[in-house]
Design an enzyme around this catalytic site. Sequence first.
Site, mmCIF file in Angstrom:
data_model
loop_
_atom_site.group_PDB
_atom_site.id
_atom_site.type_symbol
_atom_site.label_atom_id
_atom_site.label_comp_id
_atom_site.label_asym_id
_atom_site.label_seq_id
_atom_site.Cartn_x
_atom_site.Cartn_y
_atom_site.Cartn_z
ATOM 1 N N HIS A 39 -10.314 -5.586 -2.932
ATOM 2 C CA HIS A 39 -8.961 -5.792 -2.426
ATOM 3 C C HIS A 39 -9.018 -6.199 -0.962
ATOM 4 O O HIS A 39 -9.891 -5.758 -0.211
ATOM 5 C CB HIS A 39 -8.082 -4.556 -2.609
ATOM 6 N N VAL B 145 -11.085 2.660 -3.386
ATOM 7 C CA VAL B 145 -10.747 2.120 -4.713
ATOM 8 C C VAL B 145 -11.741 0.994 -4.998
ATOM 9 O O VAL B 145 -11.824 0.023 -4.235
ATOM 10 C CB VAL B 145 -9.299 1.596 -4.762
ATOM 11 N N HIS C 156 -6.873 -5.975 2.434
ATOM 12 C CA HIS C 156 -5.725 -5.371 3.120
ATOM 13 C C HIS C 156 -5.116 -6.435 4.041
ATOM 14 O O HIS C 156 -5.852 -7.145 4.744
ATOM 15 C CB HIS C 156 -6.168 -4.216 4.018
ATOM 16 N N ASN D 199 -12.880 -3.441 2.910
ATOM 17 C CA ASN D 199 -13.854 -2.363 3.018
ATOM 18 C C ASN D 199 -14.829 -2.461 1.840
ATOM 19 O O ASN D 199 -14.407 -2.597 0.694
ATOM 20 C CB ASN D 199 -13.143 -1.001 2.988
ATOM 21 N N ASP E 59 0.849 -1.195 0.000
ATOM 22 C CA ASP E 59 0.000 0.000 0.000
ATOM 23 C C ASP E 59 0.887 1.248 0.000
ATOM 24 O O ASP E 59 1.887 1.300 0.703
ATOM 25 C CB ASP E 59 -0.907 -0.026 1.241
ATOM 26 N N GLN F 151 -14.216 2.289 1.702
ATOM 27 C CA GLN F 151 -13.650 1.872 0.415
ATOM 28 C C GLN F 151 -13.414 3.102 -0.464
ATOM 29 O O GLN F 151 -14.309 3.937 -0.651
ATOM 30 C CB GLN F 151 -14.597 0.896 -0.301
HETATM 31 P P1 AMP Z 1 -9.720 1.167 0.528
HETATM 32 O O1 AMP Z 1 -9.764 2.520 1.205
HETATM 33 O O2 AMP Z 1 -10.133 0.008 1.381
HETATM 34 O O3 AMP Z 1 -10.449 1.209 -0.807
HETATM 35 O O4 AMP Z 1 -8.191 0.902 0.221
HETATM 36 C C1 AMP Z 1 -7.533 1.454 -0.888
HETATM 37 C C2 AMP Z 1 -6.085 1.447 -0.548
HETATM 38 O O5 AMP Z 1 -5.359 1.613 -1.753
HETATM 39 C C3 AMP Z 1 -5.636 2.578 0.376
HETATM 40 O O6 AMP Z 1 -5.074 2.026 1.547
HETATM 41 C C4 AMP Z 1 -4.627 3.365 -0.451
HETATM 42 O O7 AMP Z 1 -3.541 3.836 0.318
HETATM 43 C C5 AMP Z 1 -4.192 2.321 -1.465
HETATM 44 N N1 AMP Z 1 -3.690 2.824 -2.720
HETATM 45 C C6 AMP Z 1 -4.248 3.765 -3.508
HETATM 46 N N2 AMP Z 1 -3.513 3.933 -4.628
HETATM 47 C C7 AMP Z 1 -2.479 3.055 -4.532
HETATM 48 C C8 AMP Z 1 -1.364 2.745 -5.370
HETATM 49 N N3 AMP Z 1 -1.171 3.368 -6.529
HETATM 50 N N4 AMP Z 1 -0.495 1.796 -4.969
HETATM 51 C C9 AMP Z 1 -0.682 1.165 -3.780
HETATM 52 N N5 AMP Z 1 -1.706 1.410 -2.951
HETATM 53 C C10 AMP Z 1 -2.593 2.351 -3.318
#
Ligand code: AMP
Length: 131
Positions: free
Chosen positions: A117, A113, A119, A104, A49, A111
């Site tokens: 995924h 993204v 974590h 999430n 991350d 969430q």
């Molecule tokens: P969520 O908030 O559960 O959707 O988690 C999305 C995660 O993606 C967050 O912890 C961000 O820090 C991570 N994230 C966003 N862009 C990137 C990236 N380019 N490379 C690695 N992690 C990322």
Amino acid sequence: MPGLSQSLFHTCFEQARVMSADTIFGRILRGDIPCDEVYSDDHCLAFRDVAPQGPVHVLVIPRKPIESLREAADDDQALLGHLLLVAAKVAKLEGLEHWRTVINTGAEAGQTVFHLHVHVIGGRPLAWPPG
Ligand code: AMP
């Protein structure tokens, strides 16, 4: 009214998400943008991350573009099991004995993204319940 504006924000956020044709994780999977990879196979990719919430913070994502756990279907059963097994494999590769796996689902659950995924967070004591 703080509750209302937050709800409005999430509604707009969800609409922007639906209108978006792709996510940053889709671009990572296609190799359009780099990631710090820790594991890869035919079904998933795991990478660090960018904003780690602990000494170890890895994301495990399916190559199949499922928006969230909400959109997972019955025929994703094996894939979902695989993601959890890979999460455990990654945790062990990272030397963790204790870790947290988090999925999430939806903006109000955190969430950001909209590509499913998992974590994997560890390397420090983790409080419960989460915020
Ligand atoms: P969520 O908030 O559960 O959707 O988690 C999305 C995660 O993606 C967050 O912890 C961000 O820090 C991570 N994230 C966003 N862009 C990137 C990236 N380019 N490379 C690695 N992690 C990322």
